[in-house]
Motif scaffolding. Structure first.
Motif, PDB file in Angstrom:
ATOM      1  N   GLY A 140       0.686  -1.231   0.056  1.00 40.69           N
ATOM      2  CA  GLY A 140      -0.107   0.045   0.113  1.00 40.69           C
ATOM      3  C   GLY A 140       0.854   1.231  -0.250  1.00 40.69           C
ATOM      4  N   PRO A 141       0.446   2.358  -0.560  1.00 39.92           N
ATOM      5  CA  PRO A 141       1.093   3.505  -0.587  1.00 39.92           C
ATOM      6  C   PRO A 141       1.173   4.367   1.010  1.00 39.92           C
ATOM      7  CG  PRO A 141      -0.857   4.095  -1.091  1.00 39.92           C
ATOM      8  CD  PRO A 141      -1.021   2.446  -0.870  1.00 39.92           C
ATOM      9  N   ASP A 142       2.170   4.871   1.159  1.00 40.26           N
ATOM     10  CA  ASP A 142       2.164   5.660   2.392  1.00 40.26           C
ATOM     11  C   ASP A 142       1.958   5.153   3.699  1.00 40.26           C
ATOM     12  OD1 ASP A 142       3.084   8.214   3.237  1.00 40.26           O
ATOM     13  OD2 ASP A 142       1.045   8.835   3.364  1.00 40.26           O
ATOM     14  N   LEU A 143       2.652   3.972   3.965  1.00 45.85           N
ATOM     15  CA  LEU A 143       2.308   3.161   5.243  1.00 45.85           C
ATOM     16  C   LEU A 143       2.963   3.669   6.360  1.00 45.85           C
ATOM     17  CD1 LEU A 143       1.595  -0.687   3.709  1.00 45.85           C
ATOM     18  CD2 LEU A 143       0.133   1.099   4.439  1.00 45.85           C
ATOM     19  N   LYS A 144       2.578   3.824   7.213  1.00 44.81           N
ATOM     20  CA  LYS A 144       3.342   4.326   8.400  1.00 44.81           C
ATOM     21  C   LYS A 144       3.069   3.317   9.755  1.00 44.81           C
ATOM     22  CE  LYS A 144       3.939   8.172   6.507  1.00 44.81           C
ATOM     23  NZ  LYS A 144       5.312   8.297   5.510  1.00 44.81           N
ATOM     24  N   VAL A 145       4.126   3.433  10.744  1.00 45.21           N
ATOM     25  CA  VAL A 145       4.146   2.763  12.066  1.00 45.21           C
ATOM     26  C   VAL A 145       3.364   3.868  12.997  1.00 45.21           C
ATOM     27  CG1 VAL A 145       5.431   1.258  13.534  1.00 45.21           C
ATOM     28  CG2 VAL A 145       5.770   1.011  11.094  1.00 45.21           C
ATOM     29  N   TYR A 146       2.441   3.435  13.470  1.00 47.53           N
ATOM     30  CA  TYR A 146       2.066   4.406  14.722  1.00 47.53           C
ATOM     31  C   TYR A 146       2.015   3.532  16.298  1.00 47.53           C
ATOM     32  CZ  TYR A 146      -0.323   7.476  11.154  1.00 47.53           C
ATOM     33  OH  TYR A 146      -0.694   8.233  10.037  1.00 47.53           O
ATOM     34  N   LEU A 151       4.539   4.760  27.960  1.00 46.43           N
ATOM     35  CA  LEU A 151       3.939   3.383  27.197  1.00 46.43           C
ATOM     36  C   LEU A 151       2.854   2.858  27.706  1.00 46.43           C
ATOM     37  CD1 LEU A 151       7.419   1.627  25.915  1.00 46.43           C
ATOM     38  CD2 LEU A 151       5.588   2.511  24.500  1.00 46.43           C
ATOM     39  N   LYS A 152       2.704   3.244  29.107  1.00 47.10           N
ATOM     40  CA  LYS A 152       1.381   2.714  29.716  1.00 47.10           C
ATOM     41  C   LYS A 152       0.113   3.258  28.804  1.00 47.10           C
ATOM     42  CE  LYS A 152       3.567   3.793  33.475  1.00 47.10           C
ATOM     43  NZ  LYS A 152       3.766   4.705  34.619  1.00 47.10           N
ATOM     44  N   ASP A 153       0.259   4.332  28.310  1.00 43.12           N
ATOM     45  CA  ASP A 153      -0.922   4.920  27.624  1.00 43.12           C
ATOM     46  C   ASP A 153      -0.953   4.598  26.244  1.00 43.12           C
ATOM     47  OD1 ASP A 153      -1.121   6.626  30.023  1.00 43.12           O
ATOM     48  OD2 ASP A 153       0.111   8.256  29.210  1.00 43.12           O
ATOM     49  N   TYR A 154      -0.052   3.824  25.698  1.00 42.22           N
ATOM     50  CA  TYR A 154      -0.036   3.474  24.264  1.00 42.22           C
ATOM     51  C   TYR A 154      -0.075   2.048  24.256  1.00 42.22           C
ATOM     52  CZ  TYR A 154       1.042   8.255  23.036  1.00 42.22           C
ATOM     53  OH  TYR A 154       0.833   9.756  22.977  1.00 42.22           O
ATOM     54  N   LYS A 155      -1.459   1.373  24.003  1.00 45.65           N
ATOM     55  CA  LYS A 155      -1.667   0.039  23.951  1.00 45.65           C
ATOM     56  C   LYS A 155      -1.622  -0.714  22.745  1.00 45.65           C
ATOM     57  CE  LYS A 155      -2.756   0.152  28.292  1.00 45.65           C
ATOM     58  NZ  LYS A 155      -1.864   0.154  29.482  1.00 45.65           N
ATOM     59  N   TYR A 156      -1.415  -0.018  21.455  1.00 42.17           N
ATOM     60  CA  TYR A 156      -1.630  -0.557  20.270  1.00 42.17           C
ATOM     61  C   TYR A 156      -0.426  -0.231  19.217  1.00 42.17           C
ATOM     62  CZ  TYR A 156      -6.221  -1.480  21.914  1.00 42.17           C
ATOM     63  OH  TYR A 156      -7.194  -1.922  22.491  1.00 42.17           O
ATOM     64  N   VAL A 157      -0.092  -0.751  18.301  1.00 36.81           N
ATOM     65  CA  VAL A 157       0.655  -0.421  17.022  1.00 36.81           C
ATOM     66  C   VAL A 157      -0.243  -0.763  15.968  1.00 36.81           C
ATOM     67  CG1 VAL A 157       2.812  -1.082  15.780  1.00 36.81           C
ATOM     68  CG2 VAL A 157       2.937  -1.351  18.385  1.00 36.81           C
ATOM     69  N   LEU A 158      -0.153   0.486  15.131  1.00 40.76           N
ATOM     70  CA  LEU A 158      -0.948   0.298  14.135  1.00 40.76           C
ATOM     71  C   LEU A 158      -0.084   0.568  12.632  1.00 40.76           C
ATOM     72  CD1 LEU A 158      -3.684   2.857  15.133  1.00 40.76           C
ATOM     73  CD2 LEU A 158      -3.630   0.515  15.564  1.00 40.76           C
ATOM     74  N   ILE A 159      -0.365  -0.236  11.719  1.00 38.15           N
ATOM     75  CA  ILE A 159      -0.003  -0.016  10.238  1.00 38.15           C
ATOM     76  C   ILE A 159      -1.089   0.839   9.485  1.00 38.15           C
ATOM     77  CG2 ILE A 159       0.968  -0.776   8.401  1.00 38.15           C
ATOM     78  CD1 ILE A 159       2.625  -1.302  10.660  1.00 38.15           C
ATOM     79  N   HIS A 160      -0.731   1.910   9.130  1.00 38.32           N
ATOM     80  CA  HIS A 160      -1.677   2.939   8.672  1.00 38.32           C
ATOM     81  C   HIS A 160      -1.378   3.550   7.519  1.00 38.32           C
ATOM     82  CE1 HIS A 160      -4.513   6.620   8.773  1.00 38.32           C
ATOM     83  NE2 HIS A 160      -5.174   5.761   8.936  1.00 38.32           N
ATOM     84  N   CYS A 161      -2.167   3.444   6.274  1.00 44.69           N
ATOM     85  CA  CYS A 161      -1.666   4.391   5.208  1.00 44.69           C
ATOM     86  C   CYS A 161      -2.419   5.686   5.248  1.00 44.69           C
ATOM     87  CB  CYS A 161      -2.730   3.789   3.974  1.00 44.69           C
ATOM     88  SG  CYS A 161      -2.660   4.779   2.469  1.00 44.69           S
ATOM     89  N   ALA A 183      -3.374  -2.705   9.801  1.00 38.41           N
ATOM     90  CA  ALA A 183      -3.334  -3.822  10.800  1.00 38.41           C
ATOM     91  C   ALA A 183      -3.196  -3.067  12.016  1.00 38.41           C
ATOM     92  CB  ALA A 183      -2.004  -4.679  10.388  1.00 38.41           C
ATOM     93  N   VAL A 184      -3.501  -4.191  13.029  1.00 38.54           N
ATOM     94  CA  VAL A 184      -3.311  -3.655  14.381  1.00 38.54           C
ATOM     95  C   VAL A 184      -2.899  -4.646  15.242  1.00 38.54           C
ATOM     96  CG1 VAL A 184      -4.993  -2.997  16.482  1.00 38.54           C
ATOM     97  CG2 VAL A 184      -5.522  -2.320  14.220  1.00 38.54           C
ATOM     98  N   ALA A 185      -1.835  -4.268  16.342  1.00 38.22           N
ATOM     99  CA  ALA A 185      -1.377  -5.066  17.287  1.00 38.22           C
ATOM    100  C   ALA A 185      -1.689  -4.500  18.650  1.00 38.22           C
ATOM    101  CB  ALA A 185       0.187  -5.277  17.010  1.00 38.22           C
ATOM    102  N   GLU A 186      -2.167  -5.590  19.366  1.00 35.35           N
ATOM    103  CA  GLU A 186      -2.472  -4.882  20.904  1.00 35.35           C
ATOM    104  C   GLU A 186      -1.287  -5.511  21.585  1.00 35.35           C
ATOM    105  OE1 GLU A 186      -5.525  -4.997  24.589  1.00 35.35           O
ATOM    106  OE2 GLU A 186      -6.111  -6.337  22.753  1.00 35.35           O
ATOM    107  N   LEU A 187      -0.863  -4.261  22.469  1.00 35.53           N
ATOM    108  CA  LEU A 187       0.457  -4.703  23.112  1.00 35.53           C
ATOM    109  C   LEU A 187       0.204  -5.194  24.205  1.00 35.53           C
ATOM    110  CD1 LEU A 187       2.524  -1.346  22.432  1.00 35.53           C
ATOM    111  CD2 LEU A 187       2.772  -3.722  21.515  1.00 35.53           C
ATOM    112  N   ILE A 188       1.110  -6.523  24.959  1.00 34.36           N
ATOM    113  CA  ILE A 188       0.714  -6.834  26.194  1.00 34.36           C
ATOM    114  C   ILE A 188       2.113  -6.884  26.890  1.00 34.36           C
ATOM    115  CG2 ILE A 188       0.317  -9.213  27.247  1.00 34.36           C
ATOM    116  CD1 ILE A 188      -1.146  -9.954  24.869  1.00 34.36           C
ATOM    117  N   LYS A 189       2.284  -6.425  28.088  1.00 38.84           N
ATOM    118  CA  LYS A 189       3.331  -6.133  28.972  1.00 38.84           C
ATOM    119  C   LYS A 189       3.808  -7.539  29.528  1.00 38.84           C
ATOM    120  CE  LYS A 189       4.962  -3.556  32.757  1.00 38.84           C
ATOM    121  NZ  LYS A 189       6.318  -3.144  32.458  1.00 38.84           N
ATOM    122  N   ASN A 190       5.300  -7.719  29.300  1.00 42.31           N
ATOM    123  CA  ASN A 190       5.743  -8.976  29.522  1.00 42.31           C
ATOM    124  C   ASN A 190       6.076  -9.155  31.316  1.00 42.31           C
ATOM    125  OD1 ASN A 190       5.722  -9.960  27.168  1.00 42.31           O
ATOM    126  ND2 ASN A 190       7.879  -9.452  26.844  1.00 42.31           N
TER     127      ASN A 190
END
Length: 139
Positions: A78-84, A114-124, A132-139
């Motif tokens: 896809g065009p202009d994909l970013k990591v958020y 990072l306690k406030d940011y629970k997700y990583v997104l791939i966004h056009c 795509a979406v990934a929910e972050l889980i603390k180890n």
């Protein structure tokens, strides 16, 4: 004479997006020193409707600096994909880490809690489409 003035705004519009700004710049390559790093968060990407994708995201702490790495990652092109790094599973309140590049590790700004940011997104960014979406889980 009127036709010349019509082409000038169109010309400016077409070429005004060529300059890279903070939102379109490639991230500066970063390396993770695996033996000296600790994985603090991780998640598995889920693609959105109509998108094929998979992969894992891990956030490492190394020398008091958080770094985000994509592992075994693939996604529909896809065009202009970013990591958020995002506070929700939609791109409404996020930090743009840079252009998507599966072999890149992204530095997370020190100001991000990072306690406030629970997700990583791939966004056009260009077409405002979530890939795509990934929910972050603390180890």
């Amino acid at each position: 004479m009127k036709t010349k003035f019509l082409f000038l705004p169109l010309f400016l519009l077409l070429f005004s997006c060529e300059v890279e700004g903070d939102l379109t710049r490639d991230p500066i390559p970063v390396v993770i020193d695996q033996p000296n790093s600790v994985v603090n968060y991780q998640g598995v990407f889920s693609p959105t409707s109509g998108i094929n994708g998979s992969g894992i995201v891990k956030i490492y702490l190394e020398n008091n600096q958080y770094k985000l790495a994509l592992e075994n990652y693939s996604i529909s092109s896809g065009p202009d994909l970013k990591v958020y790094l995002s506070k929700s599973n939609t791109p409404t309140d996020f930090v743009n880490l840079g252009n998507l590049n599966a072999s890149t590790v992204y530095s997370i700004p020190q100001s991000v809690d990072l306690k406030d940011y629970k997700y990583v997104l791939i966004h056009c960014q260009q077409y405002n489409h979530l890939f795509a979406v990934a929910e972050l889980i603390k180890n």
